[in-house]
Design an enzyme around this catalytic site. Structure first.
Site, PDB file in Angstrom:
ATOM      1  N   GLY A  25      67.509 -47.998 -44.423  1.00 22.51           N
ATOM      2  CA  GLY A  25      66.557 -48.668 -44.732  1.00 22.51           C
ATOM      3  C   GLY A  25      66.066 -48.559 -46.442  1.00 22.51           C
ATOM      4  N   HIS A  26      65.836 -48.006 -46.352  1.00 25.42           N
ATOM      5  CA  HIS A  26      65.128 -47.120 -47.528  1.00 25.42           C
ATOM      6  C   HIS A  26      65.412 -48.004 -48.323  1.00 25.42           C
ATOM      7  CE1 HIS A  26      63.387 -43.928 -44.726  1.00 25.42           C
ATOM      8  NE2 HIS A  26      62.120 -45.296 -45.600  1.00 25.42           N
TER       9      HIS A  26
ATOM     10  N   ARG B 147      62.511 -41.177 -37.971  1.00 29.28           N
ATOM     11  CA  ARG B 147      62.064 -40.662 -36.908  1.00 29.28           C
ATOM     12  C   ARG B 147      63.596 -40.481 -35.653  1.00 29.28           C
ATOM     13  NH1 ARG B 147      56.829 -42.364 -37.237  1.00 29.28           N
ATOM     14  NH2 ARG B 147      55.580 -40.994 -36.827  1.00 29.28           N
TER      15      ARG B 147
ATOM     16  N   GLN C  94      52.209 -53.490 -40.895  1.00 24.12           N
ATOM     17  CA  GLN C  94      52.905 -52.930 -41.947  1.00 24.12           C
ATOM     18  C   GLN C  94      51.573 -54.098 -42.994  1.00 24.12           C
ATOM     19  OE1 GLN C  94      53.154 -48.709 -43.352  1.00 24.12           O
ATOM     20  NE2 GLN C  94      54.894 -50.172 -44.331  1.00 24.12           N
TER      21      GLN C  94
ATOM     22  N   MET D   7      57.741 -42.596 -46.771  1.00 24.17           N
ATOM     23  CA  MET D   7      57.528 -40.732 -47.038  1.00 24.17           C
ATOM     24  C   MET D   7      58.883 -39.829 -46.682  1.00 24.17           C
ATOM     25  SD  MET D   7      54.732 -41.278 -44.806  1.00 24.17           S
ATOM     26  CE  MET D   7      55.723 -41.840 -43.019  1.00 24.17           C
ATOM     27  N   GLY D   8      59.200 -40.593 -47.997  1.00 29.77           N
ATOM     28  CA  GLY D   8      60.980 -39.631 -47.510  1.00 29.77           C
ATOM     29  C   GLY D   8      61.692 -39.500 -46.048  1.00 29.77           C
ATOM     30  N   ALA D   9      62.388 -38.246 -46.622  1.00 27.39           N
ATOM     31  CA  ALA D   9      63.760 -38.593 -45.681  1.00 27.39           C
ATOM     32  C   ALA D   9      64.457 -40.301 -45.344  1.00 27.39           C
ATOM     33  CB  ALA D   9      63.296 -38.433 -44.245  1.00 27.39           C
ATOM     34  N   LEU D  10      65.292 -40.292 -46.685  1.00 29.91           N
ATOM     35  CA  LEU D  10      65.480 -41.807 -46.840  1.00 29.91           C
ATOM     36  C   LEU D  10      67.170 -42.134 -45.511  1.00 29.91           C
ATOM     37  CD1 LEU D  10      65.023 -41.928 -50.442  1.00 29.91           C
ATOM     38  CD2 LEU D  10      63.651 -42.378 -48.445  1.00 29.91           C
ATOM     39  N   HIS D  11      66.694 -43.329 -45.847  1.00 32.98           N
ATOM     40  CA  HIS D  11      68.280 -43.787 -44.219  1.00 32.98           C
ATOM     41  C   HIS D  11      68.185 -44.999 -45.312  1.00 32.98           C
ATOM     42  CE1 HIS D  11      64.984 -46.144 -42.971  1.00 32.98           C
ATOM     43  NE2 HIS D  11      64.803 -45.462 -42.206  1.00 32.98           N
TER      44      HIS D  11
HETATM   45  O1  PAF Z   1      56.102 -47.498 -43.949  1.00 32.88           O
HETATM   46  C1  PAF Z   1      55.988 -46.246 -44.762  1.00 32.88           C
HETATM   47  O2  PAF Z   1      56.856 -45.218 -44.846  1.00 32.88           O
HETATM   48  C2  PAF Z   1      54.747 -45.416 -44.962  1.00 32.88           C
HETATM   49  O3  PAF Z   1      53.749 -46.447 -45.052  1.00 32.88           O
HETATM   50  C3  PAF Z   1      53.832 -46.240 -46.831  1.00 32.88           C
HETATM   51  C4  PAF Z   1      54.126 -47.552 -46.612  1.00 32.88           C
HETATM   52  C5  PAF Z   1      55.171 -45.303 -47.491  1.00 32.88           C
HETATM   53  C6  PAF Z   1      52.880 -45.513 -46.485  1.00 32.88           C
HETATM   54  O4  PAF Z   1      52.495 -44.373 -46.615  1.00 32.88           O
END
Ligand code: PAF
Length: 258
Positions: free
Chosen positions: A37-38, A188, A154, A31-35
């Protein structure tokens, strides 16, 4: 070179060409706002596949609180800069109307394990997550898709969905990335004011060290956290807390570090 795709047909044509050339694909939905972890997911994908696709889409259907959706950080230009620096080949930036042509009349629901923990605190959250992930997995058409263990519930639900619906993409779980003081990286975190940022690592430390979930709840409340839940399930301890209007979640293996 990083190519940005802002329509689904443009991405589909690219994936067709990749398949013709026999190139494997790793997919990282975000969902963007990358860090960092991503970026750890992107690096793992790049190590295991010929090409990597990152999707940035703030999915409205998984927010139960309109204020949380409105306040969710949107930093697309910075995100693209980070993805270019990592050598990501492809970035997908879909629009709401393109992903939800049905207006969310069709959705994926898991009826048991999505109802506890995050699902218990945020009704409808996992319907939104599973629905958008199902759509994105169909669109990406990747060999592998990468998800962080920080969102353990998730990850388990997405893996279960992929099995239940015979989705030919392997769901790969990747370890939680933490700050040096133990706070799990999250988009966040950037909304925490300095005094709450200082307090936040106590959440992880308490999940690790408290003898029971009940004791963790008490200690966190005493330290000034608003506790949504702390629960021990299937060999892990899960927690969700709020500092001001910022909600943090984390999980650790019982009797170990995670
Ligand atoms: O973990 C997230 O950032 C979101 O839940 C995902 C998997 C991109 C789905 O919108």
């Amino acid at each position: 070179m990083t190519r940005v795709f802002d329509t689904l047909p443009a991405w589909r044509a690219e994936r067709l060409a990749q398949r013709r050339d026999g190139l494997s694909l790793g997919f990282v939905p975000t969902m963007g706002a990358l860090h960092e972890g991503h970026l750890s997911l992107v690096r793992r994908s790049r190590a295991e596949n010929d090409r990597t696709l990152v999707c940035i889409f703030v999915n409205p259907t998984q927010f139960d609180d309109p204020g949380d959706l409105a306040g969710y950080p949107r930093t697309t230009e910075d995100d693209l800069g980070m993805l270019r620096a990592e050598g990501t080949e492809s970035v997908l930036l879909p629009r709401d109307v393109e992903l939800y042509p049905d207006g969310y009349r069709y959705r994926v629901t898991e009826t048991e394990r999505s109802r506890v923990l995050e699902g218990g605190s945020r009704p409808g959250h996992f319907d939104g997550v599973l629905t958008v992930v199902m759509k994105l997995l169909q669109i990406a058409s990747a060999e592998r898709a990468y998800f962080g263990e920080k969102d353990w519930q998730q990850l388990m639900l997405v893996r279960g969905m992929a099995e239940a619906f015979f989705i030919p993409t392997t769901i790969v779980g990747c370890p939680t990335v933490r700050e040096a003081d133990g706070l799990a990286l999250s988009s966040r975190n950037r909304r925490l004011p300095p005094s709450d940022r200082e307090k936040a690592p106590q959440f992880y430390r308490t999940l690790l060290s408290a003898p029971t979930a009940g004791a963790a709840c008490r200690d966190l409340r005493a330290a000034g956290f608003a506790v949504d839940y702390v629960e021990d399930r299937a060999g892990r301890r899960f927690g969700a807390v709020r500092l001001g209007d910022v909600r943090l979640i984390d999980n650790v293996p019982l009797g170990g570090r995670g």
